[in-house]
Scaffold this active site. Structure first.
Site, PDB file in Angstrom:
ATOM      1  N   GLU A  64       0.922  -0.703  -0.179  1.00 11.63           N
ATOM      2  CA  GLU A  64       0.118  -0.146  -0.072  1.00 11.63           C
ATOM      3  C   GLU A  64       0.710   1.579   0.000  1.00 11.63           C
ATOM      4  O   GLU A  64       1.662   1.128   0.854  1.00 11.63           O
ATOM      5  CB  GLU A  64      -0.934  -0.384   1.347  1.00 11.63           C
ATOM      6  CG  GLU A  64      -1.584   0.816   1.430  1.00 11.63           C
ATOM      7  CD  GLU A  64      -2.747   0.859   2.893  1.00 11.63           C
ATOM      8  OE1 GLU A  64      -3.023   1.970   2.312  1.00 11.63           O
ATOM      9  OE2 GLU A  64      -2.823   0.160   3.561  1.00 11.63           O
ATOM     10  N   LYS A 138      -9.157   3.663  -2.540  1.00  9.41           N
ATOM     11  CA  LYS A 138      -9.769   2.880  -1.832  1.00  9.41           C
ATOM     12  C   LYS A 138     -10.867   4.057  -1.087  1.00  9.41           C
ATOM     13  O   LYS A 138     -11.085   4.821  -0.816  1.00  9.41           O
ATOM     14  CB  LYS A 138      -8.340   3.390  -0.150  1.00  9.41           C
ATOM     15  CG  LYS A 138      -8.632   2.438   0.576  1.00  9.41           C
ATOM     16  CD  LYS A 138      -7.783   2.554   1.842  1.00  9.41           C
ATOM     17  CE  LYS A 138      -7.420   1.649   2.968  1.00  9.41           C
ATOM     18  NZ  LYS A 138      -6.252   1.635   3.722  1.00  9.41           N
ATOM     19  N   CYS A 178      -5.915  -2.933   1.765  1.00  7.26           N
ATOM     20  CA  CYS A 178      -5.356  -3.253   2.944  1.00  7.26           C
ATOM     21  C   CYS A 178      -7.165  -3.223   4.012  1.00  7.26           C
ATOM     22  O   CYS A 178      -7.283  -4.884   3.750  1.00  7.26           O
ATOM     23  CB  CYS A 178      -4.477  -2.156   3.114  1.00  7.26           C
ATOM     24  SG  CYS A 178      -3.626  -1.858   5.514  1.00  7.26           S
TER      25      CYS A 178
END
Length: 311
Positions: A64, A138, A178
């Site tokens: 990430e 994200k 994540c």
């Protein structure tokens, strides 16, 4: 010169088009939060791409926010963020093209959305010829710090659908980021879209310095041996978790230390490869044909769902 371990579970030859995918994951250390760090991380990416190509990898993934490093403050996030068509991602696309390997590169994105400049924790997926396949933002941000730094993706219609699947070596790949590994409905959504591999870059730490100057009071939960295999078995697909290891430094000062728990899980919930907390290039052939049906009589979870009961 890179010092690293090689850990692999691969066939004598990489999978043919449509049969599967040879996945490489780079788990390493790095620097963060400065323009010099971005250049250093780009140079390492180019080196790792050459190593992965030498192993006939077909897709190479990084952790990430690989380009900037994970540890940034809101001001630094804005200073380091680049547009998708900026110079850093241009170098990543060129590395993919030069080495003939698709690359999933997480980075801090600056974009104009609905007439407003916004900043995203993003992942750019380039095909082996440098063509952009997907830019994923994200959607589920972790903790106060991420919410200070980034906007959640896909709140505006012009961004398009959040959860999409793209072909790499003729094999369907979906992206999460994540914390999103910990929402089972996200992996299920990608599986329903046809994903054969769900790739999840992460920044799971043993400790990290927050933008408030406080240090986290406990390690990030290690989901690599629990939720990652569970997501794989319940969706009958491969799931990969790509993390850092060791310390991440900002101007020479250690600001975080990472768990180094990168794994690739197979459709039976088995671990194909699992890294120790040291710099490692992991290689795994993700080939559905290696697996018999999990249940007798071809029973499949996705076929037996009753969504009218639970939406």
């Amino acid at each position: 010169m890179l010092h690293y371990c090689l850990q692999a579970l691969i066939h004598p030859r990489p999978p043919g088009p449509g049969a599967g995918l040879r996945l490489a994951i780079w788990q390493g250390t790095g620097t963060a939060a400065t323009p010099d760090a971005v250049q250093e991380n780009l140079e390492r990416l180019e080196q790792v791409a050459a190593l992965a190509a030498a192993q006939q990898a077909q897709l190479l993934a990084f952790p990430e926010l690989y380009l900037s490093g994970y540890i940034v403050t809101p001001d630094l996030a804005r200073a380091l963020a680049e547009p998708l068509d900026g110079p850093s991602l241009g170098r990543v696309a060129a590395a993919a093209r030069r080495h003939g390997v698709a690359i999933a590169c997480p980075y801090p994105e600056r974009a104009l959305v609905a007439g407003e400049e916004r900043f995203f924790d993003a992942i750019a997926l380039f095909d082996r010829d440098g063509t952009l396949l997907r830019n994923y933002r994200k959607t589920h941000l972790w903790g106060p710090d991420e919410k200070r730094c980034w906007s959640p993706g896909y709140r505006v219609d012009e961004e398009g659908p959040a959860f999409t699947v793209h072909q790499v070596n003729g094999f369907p790949v979906g992206l999460l980021n994540c914390y999103e590994a910990e929402f089972p409905e996200l992996s299920r959504r990608l599986a329903l879209e046809g994903a054969g591999l769900i790739l999840i870059p992460t920044a799971a730490d043993a400790w990290a310095m927050l933008s408030t100057g406080e240090r986290t009071d406990r390690p990030y939960p290690d989901v690599s041996r629990t939720l990652i295999p569970a997501n794989a078995i319940q969706n009958q697909c491969f799931v990969a978790y790509a993390n850092r290891c060791g310390e991440e430094t900002v101007n020479g000062m250690a600001m975080a230390a990472y768990l180094g728990n990168s794994v690739v899980a197979g459709p039976h919930g088995d671990l194909l490869v699992a890294a120790r907390p040291r710099p490692t290039l992991l290689l795994a052939d993700c080939v559905p044909g290696d697996y018999a049906p999990l249940h007798p009589a071809g029973t499949r979870y996705l076929d037996d769902r009753r969504p009218e009961l639970y939406g």
